[in-house]
Design a protein around this motif. Structure first.
Motif, short mmCIF file in Angstrom:
data_model
loop_
_atom_site.label_atom_id
_atom_site.label_comp_id
_atom_site.label_asym_id
_atom_site.label_seq_id
_atom_site.Cartn_x
_atom_site.Cartn_y
_atom_site.Cartn_z
N VAL A 125 27.91 44.07 36.73
CA VAL A 125 28.79 42.93 36.50
C VAL A 125 28.15 41.65 37.04
O VAL A 125 27.38 41.68 38.00
CB VAL A 125 30.16 43.14 37.17
CG1 VAL A 125 30.89 44.31 36.54
CG2 VAL A 125 30.01 43.37 38.66
N SER A 126 28.46 40.54 36.39
CA SER A 126 27.99 39.24 36.87
C SER A 126 28.82 38.80 38.07
O SER A 126 30.03 39.05 38.13
CB SER A 126 28.09 38.21 35.75
OG SER A 126 27.28 38.57 34.64
N LYS A 127 28.18 38.15 39.01
CA LYS A 127 28.88 37.71 40.21
C LYS A 127 29.88 36.60 39.88
O LYS A 127 29.66 35.78 39.00
CB LYS A 127 27.89 37.21 41.25
CG LYS A 127 27.00 38.29 41.84
CD LYS A 127 26.09 37.71 42.90
CE LYS A 127 25.20 38.78 43.50
NZ LYS A 127 24.29 38.22 44.54
N SER A 128 30.98 36.60 40.62
CA SER A 128 31.95 35.51 40.51
C SER A 128 32.01 34.78 41.85
O SER A 128 32.10 35.42 42.90
CB SER A 128 33.34 36.04 40.15
OG SER A 128 34.30 35.00 40.24
N PRO A 129 31.96 33.44 41.85
CA PRO A 129 32.03 32.69 43.10
C PRO A 129 33.46 32.58 43.65
O PRO A 129 33.66 32.08 44.75
CB PRO A 129 31.48 31.32 42.71
CG PRO A 129 31.83 31.19 41.26
CD PRO A 129 31.75 32.57 40.68
N LEU A 130 34.45 33.02 42.87
CA LEU A 130 35.84 32.96 43.32
C LEU A 130 36.14 34.17 44.21
O LEU A 130 36.10 35.31 43.76
CB LEU A 130 36.79 32.97 42.13
CG LEU A 130 36.93 31.67 41.33
CD1 LEU A 130 37.76 31.92 40.08
CD2 LEU A 130 37.57 30.58 42.18
N SER A 131 36.43 33.94 45.48
CA SER A 131 36.76 35.00 46.43
C SER A 131 38.03 34.61 47.18
O SER A 131 38.05 33.59 47.89
CB SER A 131 35.62 35.23 47.41
OG SER A 131 34.48 35.73 46.75
N LEU A 132 39.09 35.42 47.03
CA LEU A 132 40.39 35.10 47.61
C LEU A 132 40.97 36.32 48.28
O LEU A 132 40.68 37.46 47.89
CB LEU A 132 41.35 34.61 46.52
CG LEU A 132 40.87 33.45 45.63
CD1 LEU A 132 41.83 33.26 44.47
CD2 LEU A 132 40.74 32.17 46.43
N ASP A 133 41.81 36.10 49.30
CA ASP A 133 42.53 37.23 49.88
C ASP A 133 43.77 37.50 49.05
O ASP A 133 44.02 36.84 48.03
CB ASP A 133 42.87 36.98 51.35
CG ASP A 133 43.79 35.78 51.56
OD1 ASP A 133 44.55 35.42 50.63
OD2 ASP A 133 43.77 35.20 52.66
N PHE A 134 44.59 38.48 49.45
CA PHE A 134 45.74 38.88 48.65
C PHE A 134 46.74 37.75 48.44
O PHE A 134 47.22 37.52 47.33
CB PHE A 134 46.44 40.09 49.29
CG PHE A 134 45.69 41.37 49.11
CD1 PHE A 134 45.63 42.00 47.88
CD2 PHE A 134 45.03 41.94 50.18
CE1 PHE A 134 44.93 43.18 47.72
CE2 PHE A 134 44.32 43.12 50.03
CZ PHE A 134 44.27 43.75 48.80
N LEU A 135 47.06 37.04 49.51
CA LEU A 135 48.04 35.97 49.41
C LEU A 135 47.52 34.83 48.54
O LEU A 135 48.25 34.27 47.71
CB LEU A 135 48.41 35.45 50.80
CG LEU A 135 49.19 36.42 51.69
CD1 LEU A 135 49.46 35.80 53.05
CD2 LEU A 135 50.52 36.82 51.03
N GLU A 136 46.25 34.47 48.71
CA GLU A 136 45.65 33.41 47.89
C GLU A 136 45.60 33.82 46.42
O GLU A 136 45.84 33.01 45.53
CB GLU A 136 44.25 33.11 48.41
CG GLU A 136 44.21 32.43 49.77
CD GLU A 136 42.81 32.35 50.33
OE1 GLU A 136 42.56 31.45 51.16
OE2 GLU A 136 41.97 33.18 49.97
N SER A 137 45.28 35.10 46.17
CA SER A 137 45.22 35.59 44.79
C SER A 137 46.59 35.52 44.14
O SER A 137 46.73 35.09 42.98
CB SER A 137 44.71 37.03 44.76
OG SER A 137 43.44 37.14 45.34
N LYS A 138 47.62 35.92 44.86
CA LYS A 138 48.98 35.89 44.34
C LYS A 138 49.40 34.47 44.01
O LYS A 138 49.97 34.20 42.95
CB LYS A 138 49.94 36.51 45.35
CG LYS A 138 51.39 36.55 44.88
CD LYS A 138 52.28 37.22 45.91
CE LYS A 138 53.73 37.23 45.46
NZ LYS A 138 54.61 37.86 46.47
#
Length: 237
Positions: free
Chosen positions: A88-101
């Motif tokens: 898979v290609s890397k994604s620069p978006l990295s979030l924790d559970f609360l941020e993702s929600k």
């Protein structure tokens, strides 16, 4: 639906299981092929450990695989059911559970694409540019790629919103690839190994899921929702 997806992410308890019993785990383990030796023997990296074992199939040096692993009677390590890890290609978006929600509940893909476009324009190097280009290309196809962080681990996830459902792909270090469709009252999951299907079935109660759950074992590899093709990128949003 977003909450259901995040709860599935939390079911990746396998990392704790694998740490306690890494060579006799009932769940798949990610291995990296470091070198090939004579007689179909390979030097593998499993977590922070290196070990030598024999494989009945040819393995690609430098590649990563998921495999079932157990100790043999002679004290050797036995690998079985090897499946290549999707590249898979890397994604620069990295979030924790609360941020993702919060992101997925309040922002449309168009707004996320606008943010990604700004980040692309201010990329500091080629790698960062290509990662944001991948995110934008996926959003053109209606697919968002991001990493959802749980403690020290990041789980690669792709999401595609439909009118009344949510399609997703997730890559876990000790569950392998999982794809699924979340709709009102139903949850469909595809997994790579029977042991993963059993593990999820036994732990879905923690999600407080009240609808129908269908889990099937895929006959082959489970592909991500979106790949970055080797072609000229069209970045118009």
């Amino acid at each position: 639906m977003i909450e259901r997806l995040l709860e599935i992410q939390k079911l990746n308890l396998a990392s704790k299981i694998a740490k306690d019993n890494i060579f006799n785990s009932t769940l798949p383990i990610r291995v990296k092929v470091l070198a090939k030796k004579g007689g179909m023997k390979y030097l593998l990296q499993v977590g922070a450990r290196m070990l030598e074992t024999r494989s009945q199939r040819e393995l690609e040096v430098g590649a990563k695989y998921f495999a079932m692993m157990k100790g043999g009677k002679a004290g050797n390590i036995i690998l079985s059911s090897l499946i290549p890890e999707p590249k898979v290609s890397k994604s620069p978006l990295s979030l924790d559970f609360l941020e993702s929600k919060e992101l997925l509940s309040k922002n449309t893909f168009k707004e996320i694409a606008e943010f990604a476009s700004e980040q692309l324009a201010h990329s500091k190097n080629k790698e960062e540019f290509l990662q944001w280009a991948f995110v934008l290309s996926g959003l053109q196809k209606g697919v968002l790629s991001l990493n959802i962080q749980e403690e020290e681990k990041k789980h690669y996830t792709q999401i595609k919103k439909r009118k009344n459902s949510l399609e997703f792909y997730a890559l876990f270090s000790h569950l392998g690839s999982i794809s699924g469709l979340i709709a009102p009252g139903t949850l469909d999951l595809s997994v790579m190994y029977p042991s993963v299907a059993k593990f999820l079935s036994e732990n879905l109660e923690g999600m407080k899921w009240k609808g129908e759950v269908r889990i099937k074992v895929s006959n082959g590899e489970i592909e991500p929702l979106f790949f970055l093709q080797e072609q000229l990128l069209n970045l118009s949003i």
